[in-house]
Design an enzyme around this catalytic site. Structure first.
Site, PDB file in Angstrom:
ATOM      1  N   ASP A 106       1.648  -9.757  16.937  1.00  0.00           N
ATOM      2  CA  ASP A 106       2.148 -10.741  17.911  1.00  0.00           C
ATOM      3  C   ASP A 106       2.603 -10.010  19.184  1.00  0.00           C
ATOM      4  O   ASP A 106       2.527  -8.782  19.277  1.00  0.00           O
ATOM      5  CB  ASP A 106       3.280 -11.593  17.292  1.00  0.00           C
ATOM      6  CG  ASP A 106       4.516 -10.780  16.907  1.00  0.00           C
ATOM      7  OD1 ASP A 106       4.959  -9.949  17.731  1.00  0.00           O
ATOM      8  OD2 ASP A 106       5.044 -10.971  15.793  1.00  0.00           O
ATOM      9  N   HIS A 121      -1.568  -1.988  14.516  1.00  0.00           N
ATOM     10  CA  HIS A 121      -2.564  -2.835  13.842  1.00  0.00           C
ATOM     11  C   HIS A 121      -3.236  -3.821  14.790  1.00  0.00           C
ATOM     12  O   HIS A 121      -3.751  -4.852  14.353  1.00  0.00           O
ATOM     13  CB  HIS A 121      -1.907  -3.572  12.655  1.00  0.00           C
ATOM     14  CG  HIS A 121      -1.533  -2.655  11.528  1.00  0.00           C
ATOM     15  ND1 HIS A 121      -0.626  -2.976  10.535  1.00  0.00           N
ATOM     16  CD2 HIS A 121      -1.956  -1.390  11.233  1.00  0.00           C
ATOM     17  CE1 HIS A 121      -0.506  -1.969   9.691  1.00  0.00           C
ATOM     18  NE2 HIS A 121      -1.294  -0.982  10.089  1.00  0.00           N
TER      19      HIS A 121
HETATM   20  C1  BJW Z   1      12.889  -9.069   6.878  1.00  0.00           C
HETATM   21  C2  BJW Z   1      13.174 -10.328   7.278  1.00  0.00           C
HETATM   22  C3  BJW Z   1      14.073 -10.422   8.335  1.00  0.00           C
HETATM   23  C4  BJW Z   1      11.797 -10.568   5.726  1.00  0.00           C
HETATM   24  N1  BJW Z   1      14.572  -9.330   8.852  1.00  0.00           N
HETATM   25  N2  BJW Z   1      13.333  -7.950   7.343  1.00  0.00           N
HETATM   26  C5  BJW Z   1      -2.469   5.648   0.987  1.00  0.00           C
HETATM   27  C6  BJW Z   1      -2.066   5.193  -0.245  1.00  0.00           C
HETATM   28  C7  BJW Z   1      -2.560   3.964  -0.734  1.00  0.00           C
HETATM   29  C8  BJW Z   1      -3.459   3.198  -0.010  1.00  0.00           C
HETATM   30  C9  BJW Z   1      -3.844   3.670   1.225  1.00  0.00           C
HETATM   31  C10 BJW Z   1      -3.357   4.872   1.696  1.00  0.00           C
HETATM   32  N3  BJW Z   1      -3.893   5.084   2.928  1.00  0.00           N
HETATM   33  C11 BJW Z   1      -4.697   4.032   3.227  1.00  0.00           C
HETATM   34  C12 BJW Z   1      -4.685   3.161   2.201  1.00  0.00           C
HETATM   35  C13 BJW Z   1      -5.446   1.877   2.126  1.00  0.00           C
HETATM   36  C14 BJW Z   1      -4.801   0.732   2.872  1.00  0.00           C
HETATM   37  C15 BJW Z   1      -3.418   0.506   2.276  1.00  0.00           C
HETATM   38  O1  BJW Z   1      -2.408   0.886   2.824  1.00  0.00           O
HETATM   39  N4  BJW Z   1      -3.373  -0.176   1.141  1.00  0.00           N
HETATM   40  C16 BJW Z   1      -2.111  -0.449   0.470  1.00  0.00           C
HETATM   41  C17 BJW Z   1      -1.757  -1.935   0.580  1.00  0.00           C
HETATM   42  C18 BJW Z   1      -2.245  -0.043  -0.963  1.00  0.00           C
HETATM   43  N5  BJW Z   1      -4.729   1.003   4.300  1.00  0.00           N
HETATM   44  C19 BJW Z   1      -5.740   0.731   5.099  1.00  0.00           C
HETATM   45  O2  BJW Z   1      -6.778   0.231   4.680  1.00  0.00           O
HETATM   46  C20 BJW Z   1      -5.594   1.068   6.575  1.00  0.00           C
HETATM   47  N6  BJW Z   1      -6.754   1.766   7.019  1.00  0.00           N
HETATM   48  C21 BJW Z   1      -7.050   2.991   6.600  1.00  0.00           C
HETATM   49  O3  BJW Z   1      -6.356   3.633   5.867  1.00  0.00           O
HETATM   50  O4  BJW Z   1      -8.229   3.435   7.119  1.00  0.00           O
HETATM   51  C22 BJW Z   1      -8.720   4.712   6.709  1.00  0.00           C
HETATM   52  C23 BJW Z   1      -9.892   5.000   7.597  1.00  0.00           C
HETATM   53  C24 BJW Z   1      -9.893   6.157   8.344  1.00  0.00           C
HETATM   54  C25 BJW Z   1     -10.999   6.450   9.163  1.00  0.00           C
HETATM   55  C26 BJW Z   1     -12.069   5.559   9.210  1.00  0.00           C
HETATM   56  C27 BJW Z   1     -12.062   4.396   8.478  1.00  0.00           C
HETATM   57  C28 BJW Z   1     -10.963   4.119   7.646  1.00  0.00           C
HETATM   58  C29 BJW Z   1      -5.541  -0.183   7.439  1.00  0.00           C
HETATM   59  C30 BJW Z   1      -4.346  -1.034   7.169  1.00  0.00           C
HETATM   60  C31 BJW Z   1      -4.427  -2.294   8.021  1.00  0.00           C
HETATM   61  C32 BJW Z   1      -3.352  -3.299   7.676  1.00  0.00           C
HETATM   62  N7  BJW Z   1      -3.654  -4.538   8.287  1.00  0.00           N
HETATM   63  C33 BJW Z   1      -2.741  -5.646   8.150  1.00  0.00           C
HETATM   64  C34 BJW Z   1      -3.382  -6.893   8.817  1.00  0.00           C
HETATM   65  C35 BJW Z   1      -3.316  -6.776  10.323  1.00  0.00           C
HETATM   66  C36 BJW Z   1      -3.984  -7.922  10.984  1.00  0.00           C
HETATM   67  C37 BJW Z   1      -3.278  -9.224  10.793  1.00  0.00           C
HETATM   68  O5  BJW Z   1      -2.067  -9.365  11.101  1.00  0.00           O
HETATM   69  O6  BJW Z   1      -3.939 -10.152  10.331  1.00  0.00           O
HETATM   70  O7  BJW Z   1      -1.484  -5.332   8.768  1.00  0.00           O
HETATM   71  S1  BJW Z   1      -2.282  -5.988   6.447  1.00  0.00           S
HETATM   72  C38 BJW Z   1      -0.601  -6.383   6.797  1.00  0.00           C
HETATM   73  O8  BJW Z   1       0.307  -5.418   6.220  1.00  0.00           O
HETATM   74  C39 BJW Z   1      -0.456  -6.262   8.319  1.00  0.00           C
HETATM   75  C40 BJW Z   1       0.892  -5.665   8.450  1.00  0.00           C
HETATM   76  O9  BJW Z   1       1.049  -5.045   9.719  1.00  0.00           O
HETATM   77  C41 BJW Z   1       0.952  -4.709   7.287  1.00  0.00           C
HETATM   78  C42 BJW Z   1       2.329  -4.324   6.883  1.00  0.00           C
HETATM   79  O10 BJW Z   1       3.050  -5.428   6.451  1.00  0.00           O
HETATM   80  P1  BJW Z   1       4.591  -5.540   6.839  1.00  0.00           P
HETATM   81  O11 BJW Z   1       4.724  -5.653   8.294  1.00  0.00           O
HETATM   82  O12 BJW Z   1       5.348  -4.478   6.161  1.00  0.00           O
HETATM   83  O13 BJW Z   1       4.939  -6.995   6.263  1.00  0.00           O
HETATM   84  P2  BJW Z   1       5.285  -7.422   4.770  1.00  0.00           P
HETATM   85  O14 BJW Z   1       5.051  -8.882   4.687  1.00  0.00           O
HETATM   86  O15 BJW Z   1       4.616  -6.578   3.781  1.00  0.00           O
HETATM   87  O16 BJW Z   1       6.839  -7.124   4.608  1.00  0.00           O
HETATM   88  C43 BJW Z   1       7.812  -7.836   5.342  1.00  0.00           C
HETATM   89  C44 BJW Z   1       9.154  -7.162   5.090  1.00  0.00           C
HETATM   90  O17 BJW Z   1      10.104  -7.805   5.914  1.00  0.00           O
HETATM   91  C45 BJW Z   1       9.667  -7.290   3.645  1.00  0.00           C
HETATM   92  O18 BJW Z   1      10.164  -6.042   3.218  1.00  0.00           O
HETATM   93  C46 BJW Z   1      10.826  -8.301   3.754  1.00  0.00           C
HETATM   94  O19 BJW Z   1      11.881  -8.046   2.824  1.00  0.00           O
HETATM   95  C47 BJW Z   1      11.287  -8.055   5.158  1.00  0.00           C
HETATM   96  N8  BJW Z   1      11.904  -9.203   5.806  1.00  0.00           N
HETATM   97  N9  BJW Z   1      12.420 -11.224   6.471  1.00  0.00           N
HETATM   98  C48 BJW Z   1      14.204  -8.105   8.371  1.00  0.00           C
HETATM   99  N10 BJW Z   1      14.408 -11.653   8.799  1.00  0.00           N
END
Ligand code: BJW
Length: 263
Positions: A106, A121
């Site tokens: 956003d 992202h």
């Molecule tokens: C509050 C609150 C309030 C509530 N106040 N807090 C190493 C280990 C394992 C796996 C991998 C690794 N390295 C890579 C991977 C694979 C994968 C990955 O991480 N998988 C895991 C899930 C297992 N990663 C990838 O695939 C990444 N790419 C990659 O590694 O590429 C390698 C490559 C290299 C070279 C060439 C080709 C490839 C890409 C990751 C992309 C993530 N994309 C998304 C979607 C974005 C688009 C969209 O918005 O539609 O990004 S997924 C989603 O998760 C989004 C977010 O940015 C991201 C993180 O989520 P976030 O922000 O933490 O949100 P939530 O919902 O999870 O948590 C919210 C938190 O807020 C909670 O804790 C609540 O308690 C808290 N909360 N209210 C404060 N009011």
């Protein structure tokens, strides 16, 4: 009710010369933008955000995935920055060498006055075509879903690129895709060189973004966390503030101002 900070919680921020604020979906939750690991509502309740945010989902059903992003874009356009976003901009005013790194797609940090947040992202507002040389694309002029609620929106065919005719896709980073190189480099450099990293509203499970606070901790920074729930990042955080961004961050900024002696 004002958040009661533990004694000295603001001291590291008050003394810092270089700060990173690292944010996730929880930062925008109090602006009405759902987090990733929340259940989706209405029409979208049947789907899992983690499955929709993939190249495979777009390849299989582009109308469904584009429609979901249209719905989210409309929702973000209606949202306003919350006191957490405003407090983040206030940290930048307090400590000029502050870098905001966000996983959010956003634009609420920008609208709150943050200078140039690093978007790891991508953005909801920078679509591009799926061709290998990815032409930037304009958003549709009358976006579908602008007025649609979650039960009214739905499938929307993505536009076609006006240069090459390929499908236009959201300009975000899906699972399995590389993060934008310049953004990742800037984030790592900021994490290595900061005195304090404040991680706010992220579950800390998506990599490589989740490495950023860990890199800061390994480099000797004080890592602080704002989240109502525990996360895997607790272990690298010297201070865990259990509460929401809109409550905790304004209290933290006020206390840091007191510590510095500014008003
Ligand atoms: C509050 C609150 C309030 C509530 N106040 N807090 C190493 C280990 C394992 C796996 C991998 C690794 N390295 C890579 C991977 C694979 C994968 C990955 O991480 N998988 C895991 C899930 C297992 N990663 C990838 O695939 C990444 N790419 C990659 O590694 O590429 C390698 C490559 C290299 C070279 C060439 C080709 C490839 C890409 C990751 C992309 C993530 N994309 C998304 C979607 C974005 C688009 C969209 O918005 O539609 O990004 S997924 C989603 O998760 C989004 C977010 O940015 C991201 C993180 O989520 P976030 O922000 O933490 O949100 P939530 O919902 O999870 O948590 C919210 C938190 O807020 C909670 O804790 C609540 O308690 C808290 N909360 N209210 C404060 N009011």
């Amino acid at each position: 009710m004002e958040y009661a900070l533990p004694p000295d919680a603001a001291a590291p921020l008050g003394q810092a010369r270089r700060v990173v604020v690292f944010t996730g979906a929880g930062m925008s939750a109090e602006s009405g933008v759902p987090t990733f690991r929340d259940d989706l509502t209405g029409l979208w309740a049947r789907f899992d955000a983690m499955q929709l945010a993939t190249p495979e989902a777009f390849h299989t059903d582009p109308d469904l995935v584009w429609g979901w992003y249209e719905w989210r874009r409309a929702r973000v356009r209606r949202a306003k920055p919350n006191p957490g976003h405003l407090a983040t901009a206030a940290i930048e005013a307090l400590v000029p060498d502050t870098v905001v790194i966000t996983q959010n797609v956003d634009d609420l940090h920008e609208r709150a006055g943050s200078r140039s947040p690093v978007h790891l992202h991508g953005s909801l507002f920078a679509p591009r075509c799926i061709a290998e040389d990815a032409h930037p694309a304009a958003l549709p002029e009358t976006p579908h879903g602008e007025t649609a609620g979650p039960d009214e929106g739905g499938r929307v065919p993505p536009p076609r690129c006006r240069h090459c005719g390929a499908l236009v896709r959201p300009g975000v980073v899906w699972f399995g895709e590389a993060l934008p190189e310049a953004a990742l480099t800037a984030a790592v450099e900021a994490a290595v060189s900061c005195d304090v990293l404040l991680t706010v509203g992220t579950s800390g499970v998506v990599y490589p973004a989740a490495e950023i606070p860990r890199i800061a901790a390994r480099s000797g920074a004080t890592v602080m966390q704002v989240n109502p729930e525990p996360t895997p990042l607790d272990e690298v955080c010297a201070i865990n503030l259990r509460g929401t961004a809109a409550h905790v961050l304004p209290a933290l900024v006020a206390a840091a101002r007191d510590a510095i002696g500014t008003t």
